[in-house]
Design an enzyme around this catalytic site. Structure first.
Site, PDB file in Angstrom:
ATOM      1  N   LEU A 160      53.217  30.704  39.228  1.00  0.00           N
ATOM      2  CA  LEU A 160      51.732  31.481  39.620  1.00  0.00           C
ATOM      3  C   LEU A 160      51.934  32.621  40.276  1.00  0.00           C
ATOM      4  O   LEU A 160      52.525  32.914  40.715  1.00  0.00           O
ATOM      5  CB  LEU A 160      50.692  30.837  40.245  1.00  0.00           C
ATOM      6  CG  LEU A 160      50.431  29.295  39.643  1.00  0.00           C
ATOM      7  CD1 LEU A 160      49.604  28.396  40.804  1.00  0.00           C
ATOM      8  CD2 LEU A 160      49.870  28.876  38.326  1.00  0.00           C
ATOM      9  N   GLY A 189      47.607  37.428  39.261  1.00  0.00           N
ATOM     10  CA  GLY A 189      46.031  36.777  38.118  1.00  0.00           C
ATOM     11  C   GLY A 189      45.926  35.803  37.465  1.00  0.00           C
ATOM     12  O   GLY A 189      44.414  35.173  37.864  1.00  0.00           O
ATOM     13  N   HIS A 190      46.606  34.248  38.299  1.00  0.00           N
ATOM     14  CA  HIS A 190      46.225  32.636  37.985  1.00  0.00           C
ATOM     15  C   HIS A 190      45.698  32.507  39.590  1.00  0.00           C
ATOM     16  O   HIS A 190      44.256  31.958  39.475  1.00  0.00           O
ATOM     17  CB  HIS A 190      47.237  32.004  38.069  1.00  0.00           C
ATOM     18  CG  HIS A 190      48.113  31.652  37.481  1.00  0.00           C
ATOM     19  ND1 HIS A 190      49.541  32.859  37.527  1.00  0.00           N
ATOM     20  CD2 HIS A 190      48.324  31.744  36.072  1.00  0.00           C
ATOM     21  CE1 HIS A 190      50.205  32.398  36.070  1.00  0.00           C
ATOM     22  NE2 HIS A 190      48.894  31.675  35.316  1.00  0.00           N
ATOM     23  N   MET A 192      50.419  41.324  35.697  1.00  0.00           N
ATOM     24  CA  MET A 192      50.546  40.238  35.566  1.00  0.00           C
ATOM     25  C   MET A 192      50.709  39.224  34.677  1.00  0.00           C
ATOM     26  O   MET A 192      49.763  38.679  33.937  1.00  0.00           O
ATOM     27  CB  MET A 192      50.479  39.865  36.670  1.00  0.00           C
ATOM     28  CG  MET A 192      50.559  40.596  38.263  1.00  0.00           C
ATOM     29  SD  MET A 192      50.034  40.115  39.723  1.00  0.00           S
ATOM     30  CE  MET A 192      50.208  41.094  41.097  1.00  0.00           C
TER      31      MET A 192
HETATM   32  P1  AMP Z   1      49.572  30.827  31.397  1.00  0.00           P
HETATM   33  O1  AMP Z   1      49.785  30.227  32.600  1.00  0.00           O
HETATM   34  O2  AMP Z   1      50.387  32.370  31.341  1.00  0.00           O
HETATM   35  O3  AMP Z   1      48.950  30.404  30.545  1.00  0.00           O
HETATM   36  O4  AMP Z   1      48.047  31.515  32.679  1.00  0.00           O
HETATM   37  C1  AMP Z   1      46.965  31.109  32.642  1.00  0.00           C
HETATM   38  C2  AMP Z   1      45.572  31.447  32.821  1.00  0.00           C
HETATM   39  O5  AMP Z   1      45.540  33.027  33.404  1.00  0.00           O
HETATM   40  C3  AMP Z   1      45.147  32.280  31.539  1.00  0.00           C
HETATM   41  O6  AMP Z   1      43.663  31.934  31.113  1.00  0.00           O
HETATM   42  C4  AMP Z   1      46.086  33.757  31.513  1.00  0.00           C
HETATM   43  O7  AMP Z   1      44.588  34.448  30.430  1.00  0.00           O
HETATM   44  C5  AMP Z   1      45.473  33.648  33.245  1.00  0.00           C
HETATM   45  N1  AMP Z   1      46.035  35.352  33.270  1.00  0.00           N
HETATM   46  C6  AMP Z   1      47.277  35.139  33.031  1.00  0.00           C
HETATM   47  N2  AMP Z   1      48.060  36.820  33.235  1.00  0.00           N
HETATM   48  C7  AMP Z   1      46.824  37.370  34.045  1.00  0.00           C
HETATM   49  C8  AMP Z   1      46.768  38.439  34.517  1.00  0.00           C
HETATM   50  N3  AMP Z   1      47.210  39.118  34.479  1.00  0.00           N
HETATM   51  N4  AMP Z   1      44.661  38.812  34.886  1.00  0.00           N
HETATM   52  C9  AMP Z   1      43.917  38.164  35.024  1.00  0.00           C
HETATM   53  N5  AMP Z   1      44.357  36.283  34.439  1.00  0.00           N
HETATM   54  C10 AMP Z   1      45.623  35.979  33.872  1.00  0.00           C
END
Ligand code: AMP
Length: 281
Positions: free
Chosen positions: A33, A36-37, A184
């Site tokens: 995490l 962004g998360h 991120m």
């Molecule tokens: P992931 O763990 O990469 O599958 O991402 C989980 C959630 O976090 C997804 O909805 C992504 O779009 C969101 N996410 C990942 N990186 C960012 C970021 N830099 N800014 C906003 N949301 C993000």
């Protein structure tokens, strides 16, 4: 904070909360995490009484030669961050828990999954849609938060939720960036220091296109060219795509436009990065 491992535990947890009249907010993640998360956790919190985060590196959304085996993990760090953010429950299933060996049913949104990342990753979005549907059924959220960083994914999840009459509000969260502009991503951990410095070219490319848009440029090919020029200047950058598309349905754009999402995917060595910007009049 409750840490849940099985589908039965997850269902029972949600049933008890919903029975008590509480609204459940949900943030699906693959862990490792970052801010962004955490911003999505805050969005879910603002729209619900209880927040569930899932951490599951979903094998079905990785292609055969992708990074499933080396995807970064830090379970203790993730749990600490969730606790600090007042998350109510973390759902941590194993692949065996989620997928019986003879699982055969998948969910597809072929129109939206075809272009952009779908061309380089033809099985990716079916994997995403299938796991998100399964997680929705287990968590039973009222609202679920997804990042605009994965713009195509967000559009697909919105369409799937509408088409399948899932009673879940989908909330998008803006892209959270490093101080130099790099979006991120858990995958940024793969970058060498030199690649990390060069990776700022993605957000620089989007900024160049935005400057053109702000100056009245409305030709999608010119927006793409502005971004492409900036990315091509980066050492070691290999472009998968730089494309302006309609922000609602991801259809191709021609002529002069009054809205667009400019999306790009760029590889540095074995690391594939994505980013995007939405332009509106
Ligand atoms: P992931 O763990 O990469 O599958 O991402 C989980 C959630 O976090 C997804 O909805 C992504 O779009 C969101 N996410 C990942 N990186 C960012 C970021 N830099 N800014 C906003 N949301 C993000």
């Amino acid at each position: 904070m409750d840490v849940l491992h099985t589908k039965a535990e997850m269902r029972a947890w949600s049933r008890a909360r919903r029975g008590g009249g509480q609204r459940i907010g949900f943030v699906p993640t693959m862990g490792f995490l970052h801010d962004g998360h955490l911003s999505l956790i805050d969005r879910a919190r603002a729209a619900a009484d209880r927040v569930v985060v899932s951490i599951f590196v979903n094998p079905t959304q990785f292609g055969p030669n992708e990074d499933l085996d080396r995807y970064p993990r830090d379970l203790q760090g993730d749990l600490r961050q969730c606790r600090e953010r007042n998350v109510d429950a973390v759902f941590l299933p194993t692949p065996a828990e989620m997928y019986p060996p003879d699982a055969a049913t998948t969910v597809h949104v072929p129109t939206l999954a075809g272009p952009l990342c779908g061309r380089d990753r033809p099985t990716h979005f079916a994997g995403v849609c299938t796991i998100v549907t399964k997680l929705f059924n287990l968590v039973q959220p009222d609202v679920a938060a997804f990042g605009e960083k994965d713009f195509q994914q967000l559009a697909i999840v919105r369409r799937m939720t509408r088409d399948l009459d899932l009673a879940i509000e989908i909330v998008g969260g803006p892209i959270v960036r490093e101080p130099d502009g790099l979006a991120m991503s858990s995958r940024n951990a793969y970058l060498t220091p030199e690649q990390r410095r060069e990776a700022v070219a993605l957000s620089k490319g989007l900024a160049a296109a935005r400057a053109l848009w702000d100056a009245g440029g409305r030709d999608p090919r010119a927006l793409e060219a502005a971004a492409r020029a900036a990315v091509e200047g980066a050492d070691g950058a290999e472009i998968d795509y730089v494309e302006a598309r309609h922000p609602d349905d991801l259809t191709a754009l021609e002529g002069q436009v009054d809205r667009a999402v400019l999306a790009l995917a760029v590889r540095f060595g074995g690391t594939r990065l994505i980013d995007n910007a939405v332009f509106t009049a």
